[in-house]
Design an enzyme around this catalytic site. Structure first.
Site, PDB file in Angstrom:
ATOM      1  CE  LYS A 162      -4.068   1.787   2.443  1.00 52.85           C
ATOM      2  NZ  LYS A 162      -4.942   1.615   3.622  1.00 52.85           N
ATOM      3  CG  HIS A 235      -7.264  -4.886   8.882  1.00 57.22           C
ATOM      4  ND1 HIS A 235      -6.260  -5.232   8.002  1.00 57.22           N
ATOM      5  CD2 HIS A 235      -7.059  -3.582   9.177  1.00 57.22           C
ATOM      6  CE1 HIS A 235      -5.494  -4.187   7.785  1.00 57.22           C
ATOM      7  NE2 HIS A 235      -5.951  -3.176   8.479  1.00 57.22           N
ATOM      8  NE  ARG A 238      -2.118  -2.714   9.209  1.00 55.40           N
ATOM      9  CZ  ARG A 238      -0.860  -2.465   8.853  1.00 55.40           C
ATOM     10  NH1 ARG A 238       0.021  -3.451   8.830  1.00 55.40           N
ATOM     11  NH2 ARG A 238      -0.483  -1.246   8.530  1.00 55.40           N
ATOM     12  CG  HIS A 269       0.643   3.185   9.570  1.00 57.83           C
ATOM     13  ND1 HIS A 269       0.457   3.209  10.937  1.00 57.83           N
ATOM     14  CD2 HIS A 269      -0.220   2.237   9.109  1.00 57.83           C
ATOM     15  CE1 HIS A 269      -0.471   2.325  11.277  1.00 57.83           C
ATOM     16  NE2 HIS A 269      -0.886   1.730  10.183  1.00 57.83           N
ATOM     17  CE1 TYR A 278      -4.622  -0.126  15.017  1.00 60.75           C
ATOM     18  CE2 TYR A 278      -2.787   1.055  14.017  1.00 60.75           C
ATOM     19  CZ  TYR A 278      -3.813   0.127  13.923  1.00 60.75           C
ATOM     20  OH  TYR A 278      -4.029  -0.538  12.749  1.00 60.75           O
TER      21      TYR A 278
END
Length: 290
Positions: A162, A235, A238, A269, A278
């Protein structure tokens, strides 16, 4: 003229590394809609009408936001392009609260995956995959694309993922041992396929199949979840990795800053702000902030 400007805009941004698949679909649709209205430049009224065809307010905001970004680009050369107002609000709604597994639940999930299905390779594939996701925080798509050559002595090489970034993810020796055990069983099954994880069709895994296997394992666990609480997804492994890594962060402002930057790089990221999100995931982290 409008279609040509859209084509130029997409080509320039893609040359800068942006994929823009959804934006491309939106803008091409908008260009055709404008042409049907006899407009060869961006018309704010037509843009709002086109965006309003979406079913939800959030979808309307995203469609209009796509046109607004294009209009800013187009106006630099042709001021006849109008800049629509963001009448549908923000494009991005609040991020959902992530589901965080306990250490015991992760062990049970992996065990359930190893026991699901009648074919031994399927069990080994998903059991190993979920264990790898839990201990590395990889995206599902990143794990699915892993090839033999990506397993290096220094860790997993995650290629052009990504945001078109590559990174090296170190592996704990126990994770490496588990991966090697799986590869020993998997190689004879599909010797000419160099993807690490394969399906019973001897093809690379697809996200839909992974999600199905995950839900099967979660159903076996019978995880109780209140109606207003988030539901576990693949997900979530993760998310759990990221949160546990933050909970183990050493005290001290300098240590926290370095830890956060390291975790952001490790997770792949593009912006450290995505990692800071988070911090709101568990009461323990919120207590630390206060």
């Amino acid at each position: 003229m409008l279609i040509q400007a859209i084509t130029s805009y997409l080509a320039i941004r893609r040359a800068c590394g942006f994929d823009l698949k959804l934006d491309g679909d939106f803008l091409n649709s908008f260009g055709a809609f404008s042409a049907a209205r006899g407009k060869d430049t961006v018309c704010a009224e037509v843009a709002i009408e086109w965006a309003g065809l979406a079913r939800t307010v959030l979808s309307r905001a995203r469609r209009l936001g796509c046109v607004i970004r294009f209009a800013r680009y187009a106006r630099a050369e042709d001021p006849r392009h109008e800049l629509p107002s963001a009448v549908f609000g923000r494009e991005n709604g609040p991020r959902p609260v992530p589901y965080i597994f306990s250490a015991d639940d992760i062990q049970r999930l992996v065990l359930a995956a190893f026991q699901s299905g009648s074919r031994s390779l399927r069990r080994d594939t998903y059991g190993t995959l979920f264990a790898l996701l839990a201990c590395t925080g990889l995206r599902v798509s990143e794990a699915n694309r892993l090839r033999y050559d990506d397993i290096t002595p220094d860790g997993l090489l995650i290629r052009c993922t990504k945001f078109r970034k590559s990174r090296l993810v170190p592996l704990h020796h126990t994770a490496r041992a588990g991966l090697e055990r799986y590869l020993e069983r998997r190689r004879p099954y599909a010797p000419f396929e160099d993807h690490v994880f394969v399906s019973l069709r001897r093809k690379p895994l697809i996200v839909r199949d992974v999600q199905t296997a995950f839900q099967t394992a979660v159903t076996k666990l019978d995880l109780s979840c209140e109606s207003r609480r988030p539901r576990p997804t693949v997900h979530s492994l993760r998310h759990t990795f990221a949160v546990r890594a933050l909970e183990s962060c050493p005290d001290g402002r300098d240590h926290i800053t370095q830890h956060m930057l390291s975790l952001s790089t490790y997770l792949g990221h593009s912006n450290v702000a995505s990692t800071y999100w988070y911090l709101e995931a568990t009461p323990e982290l919120m207590k630390g902030i206060s």
